[in-house]
Design a protein around this motif. Structure first.
Motif, PDB file in Angstrom:
ATOM      1  N   TYR A   1       0.832  -1.207   0.000  1.00  0.00           N
ATOM      2  CA  TYR A   1       0.000   0.000   0.000  1.00  0.00           C
ATOM      3  C   TYR A   1       0.870   1.261   0.000  1.00  0.00           C
ATOM      4  CZ  TYR A   1      -3.295   3.557   1.500  1.00  0.00           C
ATOM      5  OH  TYR A   1      -4.041   4.703   1.579  1.00  0.00           O
ATOM      6  N   ASP A   2       1.910   1.254   0.826  1.00  0.00           N
ATOM      7  CA  ASP A   2       2.791   2.420   0.881  1.00  0.00           C
ATOM      8  C   ASP A   2       3.522   2.622  -0.437  1.00  0.00           C
ATOM      9  OD1 ASP A   2       3.963   4.627   2.402  1.00  0.00           O
ATOM     10  OD2 ASP A   2       5.829   3.477   2.198  1.00  0.00           O
ATOM     11  N   SER A   3       3.931   1.536  -1.081  1.00  0.00           N
ATOM     12  CA  SER A   3       4.622   1.689  -2.365  1.00  0.00           C
ATOM     13  C   SER A   3       3.679   2.211  -3.439  1.00  0.00           C
ATOM     14  CB  SER A   3       5.261   0.371  -2.804  1.00  0.00           C
ATOM     15  OG  SER A   3       4.279  -0.562  -3.176  1.00  0.00           O
ATOM     16  N   ILE A   4       2.409   1.816  -3.383  1.00  0.00           N
ATOM     17  CA  ILE A   4       1.430   2.347  -4.347  1.00  0.00           C
ATOM     18  C   ILE A   4       1.222   3.838  -4.103  1.00  0.00           C
ATOM     19  CG2 ILE A   4      -1.011   2.298  -5.001  1.00  0.00           C
ATOM     20  CD1 ILE A   4      -0.857  -0.745  -4.758  1.00  0.00           C
ATOM     21  N   ARG A   5       1.142   4.229  -2.839  1.00  0.00           N
ATOM     22  CA  ARG A   5       1.002   5.659  -2.528  1.00  0.00           C
ATOM     23  C   ARG A   5       2.229   6.444  -2.989  1.00  0.00           C
ATOM     24  NH1 ARG A   5      -2.640   7.919   1.255  1.00  0.00           N
ATOM     25  NH2 ARG A   5      -0.948   9.376   1.630  1.00  0.00           N
ATOM     26  N   LEU A   6       3.415   5.890  -2.771  1.00  0.00           N
ATOM     27  CA  LEU A   6       4.631   6.558  -3.225  1.00  0.00           C
ATOM     28  C   LEU A   6       4.673   6.626  -4.752  1.00  0.00           C
ATOM     29  CD1 LEU A   6       7.418   7.805  -2.628  1.00  0.00           C
ATOM     30  CD2 LEU A   6       8.344   5.485  -2.766  1.00  0.00           C
ATOM     31  N   SER A   7       4.318   5.526  -5.401  1.00  0.00           N
ATOM     32  CA  SER A   7       4.342   5.518  -6.866  1.00  0.00           C
ATOM     33  C   SER A   7       3.332   6.496  -7.444  1.00  0.00           C
ATOM     34  CB  SER A   7       4.090   4.106  -7.402  1.00  0.00           C
ATOM     35  OG  SER A   7       2.746   3.714  -7.188  1.00  0.00           O
ATOM     36  N   HIS A   8       2.298   6.796  -6.691  1.00  0.00           N
ATOM     37  CA  HIS A   8       1.296   7.760  -7.148  1.00  0.00           C
ATOM     38  C   HIS A   8       1.911   9.140  -7.325  1.00  0.00           C
ATOM     39  CE1 HIS A   8      -2.769   9.089  -7.802  1.00  0.00           C
ATOM     40  NE2 HIS A   8      -2.651  10.023  -6.885  1.00  0.00           N
ATOM     41  N   ARG A   9       2.978   9.407  -6.588  1.00  0.00           N
ATOM     42  CA  ARG A   9       3.646  10.710  -6.677  1.00  0.00           C
ATOM     43  C   ARG A   9       4.410  10.875  -7.983  1.00  0.00           C
ATOM     44  NH1 ARG A   9       7.052  11.365  -1.482  1.00  0.00           N
ATOM     45  NH2 ARG A   9       7.622  13.291  -2.562  1.00  0.00           N
ATOM     46  N   PHE A  10       4.736   9.766  -8.677  1.00  0.00           N
ATOM     47  CA  PHE A  10       5.343   9.918  -9.999  1.00  0.00           C
ATOM     48  C   PHE A  10       4.431   9.396 -11.113  1.00  0.00           C
ATOM     49  CE2 PHE A  10       7.327   6.058  -8.245  1.00  0.00           C
ATOM     50  CZ  PHE A  10       7.025   5.118  -9.224  1.00  0.00           C
ATOM     51  N   ALA A  11       3.559   8.427 -10.816  1.00  0.00           N
ATOM     52  CA  ALA A  11       2.634   7.935 -11.842  1.00  0.00           C
ATOM     53  C   ALA A  11       1.556   8.977 -12.135  1.00  0.00           C
ATOM     54  CB  ALA A  11       1.991   6.625 -11.397  1.00  0.00           C
ATOM     55  N   GLY A  12       1.112   9.697 -11.117  1.00  0.00           N
ATOM     56  CA  GLY A  12       0.099  10.735 -11.304  1.00  0.00           C
ATOM     57  C   GLY A  12       0.562  11.847 -12.226  1.00  0.00           C
ATOM     58  N   PRO A  13       1.761  12.420 -11.986  1.00  0.00           N
ATOM     59  CA  PRO A  13       2.239  13.455 -12.901  1.00  0.00           C
ATOM     60  C   PRO A  13       2.414  12.964 -14.343  1.00  0.00           C
ATOM     61  CG  PRO A  13       3.419  13.609 -10.845  1.00  0.00           C
ATOM     62  CD  PRO A  13       2.576  12.368 -10.766  1.00  0.00           C
ATOM     63  N   ILE A  14       2.903  11.754 -14.512  1.00  0.00           N
ATOM     64  CA  ILE A  14       3.066  11.233 -15.876  1.00  0.00           C
ATOM     65  C   ILE A  14       1.700  11.016 -16.516  1.00  0.00           C
ATOM     66  CG2 ILE A  14       3.862   9.244 -17.218  1.00  0.00           C
ATOM     67  CD1 ILE A  14       6.072  11.214 -16.331  1.00  0.00           C
ATOM     68  N   PHE A  15       0.749  10.536 -15.743  1.00  0.00           N
ATOM     69  CA  PHE A  15      -0.620  10.377 -16.245  1.00  0.00           C
ATOM     70  C   PHE A  15      -1.172  11.720 -16.727  1.00  0.00           C
ATOM     71  CE2 PHE A  15      -5.235  10.147 -15.571  1.00  0.00           C
ATOM     72  CZ  PHE A  15      -5.535   8.994 -16.276  1.00  0.00           C
ATOM     73  N   ARG A  16      -0.962  12.764 -15.931  1.00  0.00           N
ATOM     74  CA  ARG A  16      -1.430  14.106 -16.298  1.00  0.00           C
ATOM     75  C   ARG A  16      -0.704  14.623 -17.541  1.00  0.00           C
ATOM     76  NH1 ARG A  16      -4.165  17.845 -17.908  1.00  0.00           N
ATOM     77  NH2 ARG A  16      -4.060  19.920 -17.008  1.00  0.00           N
ATOM     78  N   LEU A  17       0.596  14.395 -17.610  1.00  0.00           N
ATOM     79  CA  LEU A  17       1.357  14.833 -18.784  1.00  0.00           C
ATOM     80  C   LEU A  17       0.909  14.109 -20.048  1.00  0.00           C
ATOM     81  CD1 LEU A  17       4.945  15.220 -17.310  1.00  0.00           C
ATOM     82  CD2 LEU A  17       3.421  17.034 -18.092  1.00  0.00           C
ATOM     83  N   ARG A  18       0.575  12.829 -19.916  1.00  0.00           N
ATOM     84  CA  ARG A  18       0.066  12.098 -21.091  1.00  0.00           C
ATOM     85  C   ARG A  18      -1.232  12.719 -21.579  1.00  0.00           C
ATOM     86  NH1 ARG A  18       0.805   6.016 -19.163  1.00  0.00           N
ATOM     87  NH2 ARG A  18      -1.107   6.634 -18.141  1.00  0.00           N
ATOM     88  N   GLN A  19      -2.100  13.142 -20.660  1.00  0.00           N
ATOM     89  CA  GLN A  19      -3.352  13.797 -21.050  1.00  0.00           C
ATOM     90  C   GLN A  19      -3.067  15.099 -21.794  1.00  0.00           C
ATOM     91  OE1 GLN A  19      -5.177  14.128 -17.173  1.00  0.00           O
ATOM     92  NE2 GLN A  19      -6.636  12.498 -17.635  1.00  0.00           N
ATOM     93  N   VAL A  20      -2.119  15.875 -21.287  1.00  0.00           N
ATOM     94  CA  VAL A  20      -1.771  17.152 -21.909  1.00  0.00           C
ATOM     95  C   VAL A  20      -1.168  16.924 -23.293  1.00  0.00           C
ATOM     96  CG1 VAL A  20      -0.215  19.134 -21.732  1.00  0.00           C
ATOM     97  CG2 VAL A  20      -1.524  18.401 -19.745  1.00  0.00           C
ATOM     98  N   ILE A  21      -0.274  15.972 -23.412  1.00  0.00           N
ATOM     99  CA  ILE A  21       0.355  15.683 -24.704  1.00  0.00           C
ATOM    100  C   ILE A  21      -0.693  15.204 -25.704  1.00  0.00           C
ATOM    101  CG2 ILE A  21       1.968  14.123 -25.876  1.00  0.00           C
ATOM    102  CD1 ILE A  21       3.744  14.388 -23.337  1.00  0.00           C
ATOM    103  N   HIS A  22      -1.615  14.366 -25.241  1.00  0.00           N
ATOM    104  CA  HIS A  22      -2.694  13.904 -26.123  1.00  0.00           C
ATOM    105  C   HIS A  22      -3.545  15.091 -26.576  1.00  0.00           C
ATOM    106  CE1 HIS A  22      -5.679  11.277 -27.847  1.00  0.00           C
ATOM    107  NE2 HIS A  22      -6.623  11.915 -27.146  1.00  0.00           N
ATOM    108  N   SER A  23      -3.822  15.992 -25.683  1.00  0.00           N
ATOM    109  CA  SER A  23      -4.605  17.180 -26.023  1.00  0.00           C
ATOM    110  C   SER A  23      -3.863  18.049 -27.032  1.00  0.00           C
ATOM    111  CB  SER A  23      -4.912  17.965 -24.748  1.00  0.00           C
ATOM    112  OG  SER A  23      -5.650  19.110 -25.030  1.00  0.00           O
TER     113      SER A  23
END
Length: 144
Positions: free
Chosen positions: A78-100
């Motif tokens: 659970y802690d590793s998923i929360r930590l990974s969210h700190r870098f997976a979330g920004p990349i997810f957002r950047l993918r949305q922006v690049i797609h746009s």
């Protein structure tokens, strides 16, 4: 207005799933090595005792430790998923922006949460968005 808080922790199954699967695999390997070490230590205390007795003594001596290790794995995952969210979330957002951007629309400015990694990438992406918004093809024509 930019939403600055993601509602889900598990947003990139490919990346975050690989991370937690790898963590569980490493944890199981660790428990197996710890179990073998426990049996080995019991065997070394009296190498002439029967193997079944060695395993039984090791089990009764070290099973509480193995139980605690087994109970801790969900917390670590659970802690590793929360930590990974700190870098997976920004990349997810950047993918949305690049797609746009690739589809020709102008996305909103990128803002990451306070604890996210790679804030400098968001600043760079915002410069790209601003620069693309100021190109002559994207400016509205006077009188149009």
């Amino acid at each position: 207005m930019t939403r600055n808080k993601r509602g889900k922790e598990y947003i990139d199954p490919q990346v975050q799933g690989a991370l937690w699967r790898r963590m569980v695999l490493h944890w199981l390997a660790f428990i197996l090595v710890a179990l073998l070490l426990a049996v080995g230590l019991e065997w070394m205390s009296d190498p002439f005792q029967p193997v079944l007795e060695v395993i039984t003594r090791a089990w009764w001596t070290y099973s509480p430790m193995l139980l605690v290790l087994g109970c801790l794995i969900p917390l670590f995952v659970y802690d590793s998923i929360r930590l990974s969210h700190r870098f997976a979330g920004p990349i997810f957002r950047l993918r949305q922006v690049i797609h746009s951007l690739a589809s020709g629309s102008r996305p909103e400015r990128v803002e990451f949460r306070d604890n996210d990694f790679w804030k400098e990438i968001a600043a760079d992406m915002n410069q790209v968005i601003d620069r693309l918004g100021n190109t002559p093809a994207n400016k509205e024509e006077p009188g149009a």
